[in-house]
Design a protein around this motif. Structure first.
Motif, mmCIF file in Angstrom:
data_model
loop_
_atom_site.group_PDB
_atom_site.id
_atom_site.type_symbol
_atom_site.label_atom_id
_atom_site.label_comp_id
_atom_site.label_asym_id
_atom_site.label_seq_id
_atom_site.Cartn_x
_atom_site.Cartn_y
_atom_site.Cartn_z
ATOM 1 N N PRO A 12 0.799 -1.231 0.000
ATOM 2 C CA PRO A 12 0.000 0.000 0.000
ATOM 3 C C PRO A 12 0.832 1.282 0.000
ATOM 4 C CG PRO A 12 -0.806 -1.561 1.649
ATOM 5 C CD PRO A 12 0.524 -2.057 1.200
ATOM 6 N N TYR A 13 2.112 1.188 0.312
ATOM 7 C CA TYR A 13 2.923 2.376 0.530
ATOM 8 C C TYR A 13 3.969 2.636 -0.559
ATOM 9 C CZ TYR A 13 0.984 2.352 5.257
ATOM 10 O OH TYR A 13 0.130 2.376 6.342
ATOM 11 N N MET A 14 4.312 1.600 -1.356
ATOM 12 C CA MET A 14 5.367 1.748 -2.352
ATOM 13 C C MET A 14 5.193 0.684 -3.430
ATOM 14 S SD MET A 14 8.325 0.333 0.262
ATOM 15 C CE MET A 14 9.729 0.674 -0.790
ATOM 16 N N LYS A 15 5.920 0.852 -4.526
ATOM 17 C CA LYS A 15 5.870 -0.152 -5.579
ATOM 18 C C LYS A 15 6.708 -1.359 -5.158
ATOM 19 C CE LYS A 15 6.160 0.817 -9.902
ATOM 20 N NZ LYS A 15 6.649 1.317 -11.221
ATOM 21 N N VAL A 16 6.075 -2.522 -5.127
ATOM 22 C CA VAL A 16 6.764 -3.766 -4.799
ATOM 23 C C VAL A 16 6.706 -4.640 -6.054
ATOM 24 C CG1 VAL A 16 6.881 -5.753 -3.267
ATOM 25 C CG2 VAL A 16 6.072 -3.549 -2.380
ATOM 26 N N ILE A 17 7.832 -4.771 -6.726
ATOM 27 C CA ILE A 17 7.900 -5.481 -8.003
ATOM 28 C C ILE A 17 8.516 -6.860 -7.779
ATOM 29 C CG2 ILE A 17 8.853 -5.450 -10.345
ATOM 30 C CD1 ILE A 17 8.885 -2.372 -10.116
ATOM 31 N N LEU A 18 7.730 -7.902 -8.027
ATOM 32 C CA LEU A 18 8.192 -9.267 -7.795
ATOM 33 C C LEU A 18 8.784 -9.866 -9.059
ATOM 34 C CD1 LEU A 18 5.350 -10.807 -5.586
ATOM 35 C CD2 LEU A 18 7.204 -9.258 -4.956
ATOM 36 N N ILE A 19 9.898 -10.584 -8.873
ATOM 37 C CA ILE A 19 10.595 -11.249 -9.966
ATOM 38 C C ILE A 19 10.939 -12.658 -9.511
ATOM 39 C CG2 ILE A 19 12.683 -11.257 -11.397
ATOM 40 C CD1 ILE A 19 12.732 -8.163 -10.932
#
Length: 425
Positions: free
Chosen positions: A336-343
């Motif tokens: 909810p607070y930042m972009k979390v990009i999963l790889i």
């Protein structure tokens, strides 16, 4: 996800034990040595277990099983292996200090090569020069078979033939890959090892950015001798990241199976945007018998101490199907607070927190699902795990199956290229 505290409960709770009495004769003293452990598990679960209302009714004949077997039949249907039994050991089981995957050797139905995925620092494996991405082709001069595989895990001094994966382009233009030997090494006898949570970190200059990379393998605060030793290691790393001007971050959780929520709170606080300090991070909600245990976790700057907040807006998280529990909580609660990009590959889907309960007399621990973990949006909807934005199975890219932190390593390479806008989904 394990709660930080450890509870030792009374031996017995309030139980329905009518089936242990026959014709008015008290058979309790006779049966207790065979049933006591399972009765204790049942007693704890009916008070502490998140889904105690969905447990089967007590049945005395079931109390004559081994604890792990009893637990399998006692858990609710929504408990997908979250609750389990662990042995209580004085020290870890001796090990050579490496993890591996077996791959069949071509043209041999029983032989395997072992691809090394992880090496514990300070272990016999590291001392022997083994690295992630190496292959073990022979063990004491013989092929690895299922029968001798346990000898890869512990034992005495052994000789290993080491190989590496090579790709060759033939005259027809086709690329073929194979494991080729590069030499032998001697590994010393297995021993008890301690693997610290901060496995590897680095600061990587990349395309005008300064990238912090952290391979973090467990949410564990400290050792028996120093309860904050491992958190202090984490704080020290983040202080270096800040000093070196890190403005992009890759968090490697691919083999992280969880741990303490207190460590989650610390890590998230050091990653999050600075203006989110003291805001709500997570909500812990217990069953209706433990409402008093409900609590809210915040981004708490007091936890940082000698560490540093990096004031990030984006974090790249490397994942596999081993990423679970507290590691998934980081993803859920930062979203909810930042972009979390999963790889990587889809995570395990362990969306609850567990708590350890030590049996008062026998040497085992009951790890029990005790509470739901929600983010600030009251979401905890990852029962099937988190699906990465960029799906890459590291096992399918053997030519780039390299040590952690190598910029050509499959998942880290994708993260770095994504930062530069050159990677396609």
């Amino acid at each position: 996800m394990k709660r930080g505290k450890l509870l030792i409960l009374p031996l017995l709770g309030t139980l329905i034990l009518t089936n242990l009495f026959s014709c008015g004769v008290d058979r309790w003293p006779e049966y207790y040595p065979e049933t006591g452990r399972d009765i204790w598990i049942d007693s704890v679960m009916r008070q502490e277990y998140l889904w105690y209302k969905d447990m089967p009714s007590p049945a005395a004949p079931d109390y004559f099983q081994e604890p792990a077997e009893f637990l399998k039949k006692a858990v609710a249907s929504m408990d997908k292996g979250f609750s389990n039994i662990d042995s209580l050991l004085d020290e870890p089981i001796p090990s050579y200090g490496f993890d591996y995957s077996l791959y069949k050797v071509l043209d041999n139905d029983t032989a395997y090569n072992a691809l090394i995925s992880y090496v514990v620092p300070g272990s016999p494996a590291e001392e022997a020069g083994l690295k992630r991405g190496h292959w073990i082709m022979m063990l004491d001069g013989d092929y690895i078979t299922k029968k001798v595989e346990p000898e890869l895990q512990q034992g005495g001094v052994r000789t290993l033939q080491i190989g590496v994966y090579k790709e060759i382009v033939g005259e027809d233009g086709k690329t073929t890959g194979s494991v080729v030997p590069i030499g032998d090494t001697t590994i010393s006898a297995s021993r008890s090892l301690t693997d610290k949570p901060v496995h590897y970190f680095d600061v990587i200059p990349w395309d005008g950015k300064t990238v912090g990379y952290l391979m973090y393998n467990e949410f564990k605060a400290g050792s028996t001798a120093d309860s904050q030793a491992y958190n202090d290691d984490l704080r020290k790393v983040f202080r270096k990241f800040q000093t070196d001007g890190v403005n992009e971050f890759v968090l490697d959780l691919r083999y992280n199976t969880g741990g303490s929520l207190d460590c989650v709170q610390l890590l998230c606080t050091m990653l999050a945007p600075a203006d989110k300090m003291n805001q709500l991070l997570a909500l812990l909600r217990y069953n209706d018998k433990r409402v008093e245990s409900n609590q809210d976790l915040t981004f708490n700057p007091e936890l940082i101490q000698s560490g540093a907040n990096l004031n990030l807006s984006t974090v790249y998280v490397l994942t596999t199907n081993a990423t679970r529990g507290a590691a998934e909580m980081v993803i859920n609660c930062l979203n909810p607070y930042m972009k979390v990009i999963l790889i990587g590959t889809q995570t395990a889907g362990e969306y609850v927190a567990t708590e350890p309960f030590v049996h008062p007399t026998d040497r085992f621990i009951l790890n029990l699902a005790v509470c739901n973990v929600f983010n600030v949006q009251e979401k905890s909807d990852y029962v099937n795990g988190f699906k990465p934005a960029y799906e890459y199975n590291e096992d399918s890219y053997l030519s780039t199956y390299l040590p952690f932190g190598n910029t050509n390593e499959t998942l880290l390479s994708v993260a770095l290229k994504t930062m530069s806008g050159v990677t396609e989904k």
